[in-house]
Design an enzyme around this catalytic site. Structure first.
Site, PDB file in Angstrom:
ATOM      1  N   ARG A  85      10.880  -0.037  11.952  1.00  0.00           N
ATOM      2  CA  ARG A  85       9.601  -0.050  12.573  1.00  0.00           C
ATOM      3  C   ARG A  85       9.599  -1.364  13.571  1.00  0.00           C
ATOM      4  O   ARG A  85       9.875  -2.670  13.263  1.00  0.00           O
ATOM      5  CB  ARG A  85       8.892  -0.386  11.461  1.00  0.00           C
ATOM      6  CG  ARG A  85       7.869   0.854  10.825  1.00  0.00           C
ATOM      7  CD  ARG A  85       7.147   0.435   9.981  1.00  0.00           C
ATOM      8  NE  ARG A  85       5.881   0.068  10.104  1.00  0.00           N
ATOM      9  CZ  ARG A  85       4.982  -0.348   9.562  1.00  0.00           C
ATOM     10  NH1 ARG A  85       4.874   0.451   8.154  1.00  0.00           N
ATOM     11  NH2 ARG A  85       3.638  -0.942   9.919  1.00  0.00           N
ATOM     12  N   ARG A  92      11.726  -5.984   5.609  1.00  0.00           N
ATOM     13  CA  ARG A  92      11.920  -4.719   5.797  1.00  0.00           C
ATOM     14  C   ARG A  92      12.325  -4.687   7.125  1.00  0.00           C
ATOM     15  O   ARG A  92      12.831  -3.374   7.708  1.00  0.00           O
ATOM     16  CB  ARG A  92      10.390  -4.255   5.478  1.00  0.00           C
ATOM     17  CG  ARG A  92      10.439  -2.579   5.747  1.00  0.00           C
ATOM     18  CD  ARG A  92       9.064  -1.998   5.400  1.00  0.00           C
ATOM     19  NE  ARG A  92       8.086  -2.417   6.522  1.00  0.00           N
ATOM     20  CZ  ARG A  92       6.876  -2.058   6.353  1.00  0.00           C
ATOM     21  NH1 ARG A  92       6.548  -1.295   5.095  1.00  0.00           N
ATOM     22  NH2 ARG A  92       5.989  -2.504   6.967  1.00  0.00           N
ATOM     23  N   LYS A 146       0.874  -1.484   0.028  1.00  0.00           N
ATOM     24  CA  LYS A 146      -0.075  -0.042  -0.142  1.00  0.00           C
ATOM     25  C   LYS A 146       0.911   1.349   0.190  1.00  0.00           C
ATOM     26  O   LYS A 146       0.708   2.164  -0.732  1.00  0.00           O
ATOM     27  CB  LYS A 146      -1.092   0.105   1.406  1.00  0.00           C
ATOM     28  CG  LYS A 146      -1.959  -1.046   1.181  1.00  0.00           C
ATOM     29  CD  LYS A 146      -2.794  -0.909   2.432  1.00  0.00           C
ATOM     30  CE  LYS A 146      -2.117  -1.044   4.106  1.00  0.00           C
ATOM     31  NZ  LYS A 146      -1.458  -2.321   4.204  1.00  0.00           N
ATOM     32  N   ARG A 153     -10.090   0.425   8.368  1.00  0.00           N
ATOM     33  CA  ARG A 153      -9.849  -1.072   8.994  1.00  0.00           C
ATOM     34  C   ARG A 153     -10.811  -1.620   9.579  1.00  0.00           C
ATOM     35  O   ARG A 153     -10.582  -2.887   9.881  1.00  0.00           O
ATOM     36  CB  ARG A 153      -8.645  -0.922   9.622  1.00  0.00           C
ATOM     37  CG  ARG A 153      -7.160  -1.121   8.878  1.00  0.00           C
ATOM     38  CD  ARG A 153      -6.383  -0.643   9.935  1.00  0.00           C
ATOM     39  NE  ARG A 153      -4.967  -1.457   9.745  1.00  0.00           N
ATOM     40  CZ  ARG A 153      -3.711  -1.008   9.167  1.00  0.00           C
ATOM     41  NH1 ARG A 153      -3.941   0.028   8.907  1.00  0.00           N
ATOM     42  NH2 ARG A 153      -2.663  -1.867   9.073  1.00  0.00           N
ATOM     43  N   ARG A 210      -0.429  -8.994  13.411  1.00  0.00           N
ATOM     44  CA  ARG A 210      -1.221  -7.971  12.511  1.00  0.00           C
ATOM     45  C   ARG A 210      -1.862  -8.606  11.378  1.00  0.00           C
ATOM     46  O   ARG A 210      -3.023  -8.033  10.932  1.00  0.00           O
ATOM     47  CB  ARG A 210      -0.094  -6.962  11.572  1.00  0.00           C
ATOM     48  CG  ARG A 210       0.748  -6.015  12.716  1.00  0.00           C
ATOM     49  CD  ARG A 210       2.144  -6.004  12.268  1.00  0.00           C
ATOM     50  NE  ARG A 210       1.975  -4.914  10.974  1.00  0.00           N
ATOM     51  CZ  ARG A 210       3.159  -4.641  10.225  1.00  0.00           C
ATOM     52  NH1 ARG A 210       4.617  -5.280  10.717  1.00  0.00           N
ATOM     53  NH2 ARG A 210       3.069  -4.184   9.231  1.00  0.00           N
TER      54      ARG A 210
HETATM   55  P1  AP5 Z   1       4.884  -1.435   1.732  1.00  0.00           P
HETATM   56  O1  AP5 Z   1       4.400  -0.837   0.740  1.00  0.00           O
HETATM   57  O2  AP5 Z   1       5.272  -0.879   3.028  1.00  0.00           O
HETATM   58  O3  AP5 Z   1       3.307  -2.336   2.240  1.00  0.00           O
HETATM   59  P2  AP5 Z   1       2.067  -1.841   3.110  1.00  0.00           P
HETATM   60  O4  AP5 Z   1       1.024  -2.639   2.667  1.00  0.00           O
HETATM   61  O5  AP5 Z   1       2.139  -0.215   3.310  1.00  0.00           O
HETATM   62  O6  AP5 Z   1       2.480  -2.409   4.536  1.00  0.00           O
HETATM   63  P3  AP5 Z   1       2.494  -1.984   5.995  1.00  0.00           P
HETATM   64  O7  AP5 Z   1       3.478  -2.617   6.990  1.00  0.00           O
HETATM   65  O8  AP5 Z   1       2.806  -0.189   6.009  1.00  0.00           O
HETATM   66  O9  AP5 Z   1       0.988  -2.204   6.512  1.00  0.00           O
HETATM   67  P4  AP5 Z   1       0.200  -2.102   7.557  1.00  0.00           P
HETATM   68  O10 AP5 Z   1      -1.087  -2.066   7.226  1.00  0.00           O
HETATM   69  O11 AP5 Z   1       0.597  -3.310   8.764  1.00  0.00           O
HETATM   70  O12 AP5 Z   1       0.700  -0.749   8.490  1.00  0.00           O
HETATM   71  P5  AP5 Z   1       0.294   0.509   8.827  1.00  0.00           P
HETATM   72  O13 AP5 Z   1       1.397   1.561   8.853  1.00  0.00           O
HETATM   73  O14 AP5 Z   1      -1.090   0.869   7.820  1.00  0.00           O
HETATM   74  O15 AP5 Z   1       5.576  -2.788   1.431  1.00  0.00           O
HETATM   75  C1  AP5 Z   1       6.051  -3.697   2.534  1.00  0.00           C
HETATM   76  C2  AP5 Z   1       7.590  -4.192   1.923  1.00  0.00           C
HETATM   77  O16 AP5 Z   1       7.322  -4.885   0.754  1.00  0.00           O
HETATM   78  C3  AP5 Z   1       8.322  -2.940   1.766  1.00  0.00           C
HETATM   79  O17 AP5 Z   1       9.744  -3.436   2.261  1.00  0.00           O
HETATM   80  C4  AP5 Z   1       8.312  -3.038   0.274  1.00  0.00           C
HETATM   81  O18 AP5 Z   1       9.554  -2.456  -0.023  1.00  0.00           O
HETATM   82  C5  AP5 Z   1       8.262  -4.149  -0.086  1.00  0.00           C
HETATM   83  N1  AP5 Z   1       7.401  -4.366  -1.683  1.00  0.00           N
HETATM   84  C6  AP5 Z   1       6.421  -3.659  -1.975  1.00  0.00           C
HETATM   85  N2  AP5 Z   1       5.999  -3.710  -3.186  1.00  0.00           N
HETATM   86  C7  AP5 Z   1       6.862  -4.999  -3.474  1.00  0.00           C
HETATM   87  C8  AP5 Z   1       6.695  -5.891  -4.480  1.00  0.00           C
HETATM   88  N3  AP5 Z   1       5.861  -5.565  -5.369  1.00  0.00           N
HETATM   89  N4  AP5 Z   1       7.594  -6.965  -4.491  1.00  0.00           N
HETATM   90  C9  AP5 Z   1       8.342  -7.302  -3.545  1.00  0.00           C
HETATM   91  N5  AP5 Z   1       8.609  -6.315  -2.317  1.00  0.00           N
HETATM   92  C10 AP5 Z   1       7.532  -5.291  -2.234  1.00  0.00           C
HETATM   93  O19 AP5 Z   1      -0.372   0.265  10.213  1.00  0.00           O
HETATM   94  C11 AP5 Z   1       0.714  -0.118  11.510  1.00  0.00           C
HETATM   95  C12 AP5 Z   1      -0.038  -0.112  12.591  1.00  0.00           C
HETATM   96  O20 AP5 Z   1      -0.912   1.123  13.063  1.00  0.00           O
HETATM   97  C13 AP5 Z   1      -1.261  -1.161  12.738  1.00  0.00           C
HETATM   98  O21 AP5 Z   1      -0.883  -2.503  12.934  1.00  0.00           O
HETATM   99  C14 AP5 Z   1      -2.320  -0.591  13.822  1.00  0.00           C
HETATM  100  O22 AP5 Z   1      -1.752  -0.640  15.065  1.00  0.00           O
HETATM  101  C15 AP5 Z   1      -2.045   0.891  13.378  1.00  0.00           C
HETATM  102  N6  AP5 Z   1      -3.072   1.461  12.581  1.00  0.00           N
HETATM  103  C16 AP5 Z   1      -2.830   1.745  11.281  1.00  0.00           C
HETATM  104  N7  AP5 Z   1      -3.875   2.430  10.590  1.00  0.00           N
HETATM  105  C17 AP5 Z   1      -5.206   1.889  11.637  1.00  0.00           C
HETATM  106  C18 AP5 Z   1      -6.326   2.174  11.516  1.00  0.00           C
HETATM  107  N8  AP5 Z   1      -7.101   2.440  10.235  1.00  0.00           N
HETATM  108  N9  AP5 Z   1      -7.260   1.520  12.425  1.00  0.00           N
HETATM  109  C19 AP5 Z   1      -6.527   0.927  13.676  1.00  0.00           C
HETATM  110  N10 AP5 Z   1      -5.329   0.883  13.783  1.00  0.00           N
HETATM  111  C20 AP5 Z   1      -4.464   1.485  12.840  1.00  0.00           C
HETATM  112 MG    MG Z   2       2.184   1.110   4.887  1.00  0.00          MG
END
Ligand code: AP5
Ligand code: MG
Length: 191
Positions: A134, A128, A14, A89, A146
């Site tokens: 992180r 990552r 994402k 979410r 997660r």
């Molecule tokens: P990346 O692009 O970072 O993926 P992502 O989907 O953004 O993954 P996140 O880890 O950010 O998702 P998340 O939903 O757990 O975290 P968030 O910050 O939202 O890619 C991941 C890796 O893969 C990178 O190293 C990248 O380089 C690699 N990659 C990308 N594309 C690739 C490809 N095509 N091929 C190979 N490799 C690739 O949330 C974190 C925490 O915050 C949650 O756990 C929760 O506690 C809280 N939180 C956030 N939002 C909410 C909400 N709305 N409600 C409640 N709690 C929330």
């Molecule tokens: Mg993200």
């Protein structure tokens, strides 16, 4: 306005795709994960509360993230559209978002759901974790927590938007550019 939800489990790409999509389409990027990490970096009360939950791989309360999104939308009255990343979410978040946009006479145009196998997600996140700083990326049990939260509380958000025909599944494996082209094609069809 054109409002897009980029949806998918942790590690589905994402954040990676959001950077490219906002540059191409001029949308304002709203990532609740990034907003929460900036609260943590600034050591606010909200950040401290959220960190305990994020470190365990659990969702933070709906009211917290809905409040952040409400403020962000209000602070960008001239945006031509928003790209929501990691939000909504839960069903409560989806309903709140629809209401916030409705007040502006707008709505979600499309939810693009990145489809990636669980093995690949875990591989990407552990990889990552070696460099990201992180704390929720370094331990496999936190990554699994997660993914559990995603299956139990978040996956149904795609069904919620599918009721109005807005959900589109996109293959989330392959090169970053290939995936970007698939996402762009879906957006171009609707913009
Ligand atoms: P990346 O692009 O970072 O993926 P992502 O989907 O953004 O993954 P996140 O880890 O950010 O998702 P998340 O939903 O757990 O975290 P968030 O910050 O939202 O890619 C991941 C890796 O893969 C990178 O190293 C990248 O380089 C690699 N990659 C990308 N594309 C690739 C490809 N095509 N091929 C190979 N490799 C690739 O949330 C974190 C925490 O915050 C949650 O756990 C929760 O506690 C809280 N939180 C956030 N939002 C909410 C909400 N709305 N409600 C409640 N709690 C929330
Ligand atoms: Mg993200």
């Amino acid at each position: 306005m054109f409002n897009l939800i980029l949806f998918g489990p942790p590690g589905s790409g994402k954040g990676t795709q959001s950077e490219k999509l906002i540059a191409k389409y001029g949308l304002k990027h709203l990532s609740t994960g990034d907003l929460l990490r900036s609260e943590i970096a600034n050591q606010t009360a909200l950040g401290l509360e959220a960190k305990t939950l994020m470190d365990k791989g659990q969702l933070v309360p709906d009211a917290v993230v809905i409040g952040m999104i409400d403020a962000a939308i209000t602070n960008h009255p001239k945006a031509r559209g928003f790209l929501f990343d990691g939000f909504p979410r839960t069903k409560a978040q989806s309903e709140a978002l629809d209401e916030l946009l409705n007040k502006k006479g707008a709505s979600i145009n499309v939810l693009l759901a990145l489809n990636v196998t669980e093995d690949e997600l875990i591989k990407r996140l552990l990889n990552r974790g070696l460099t990201s700083g992180r704390s929720d990326d370094t331990k496999e049990d936190v990554i699994r927590a997660r993914l559990g939260e995603y299956h139990n509380k978040t996956a149904s958000v795609a069904d919620y938007y599918n009721k109005s025909g807005k959900t589109v599944l996109v293959k989330g494996e392959g090169s970053v550019d290939e995936i970007f082209d698939s996402l762009s094609a879906e957006i171009d069809r609707r913009m």
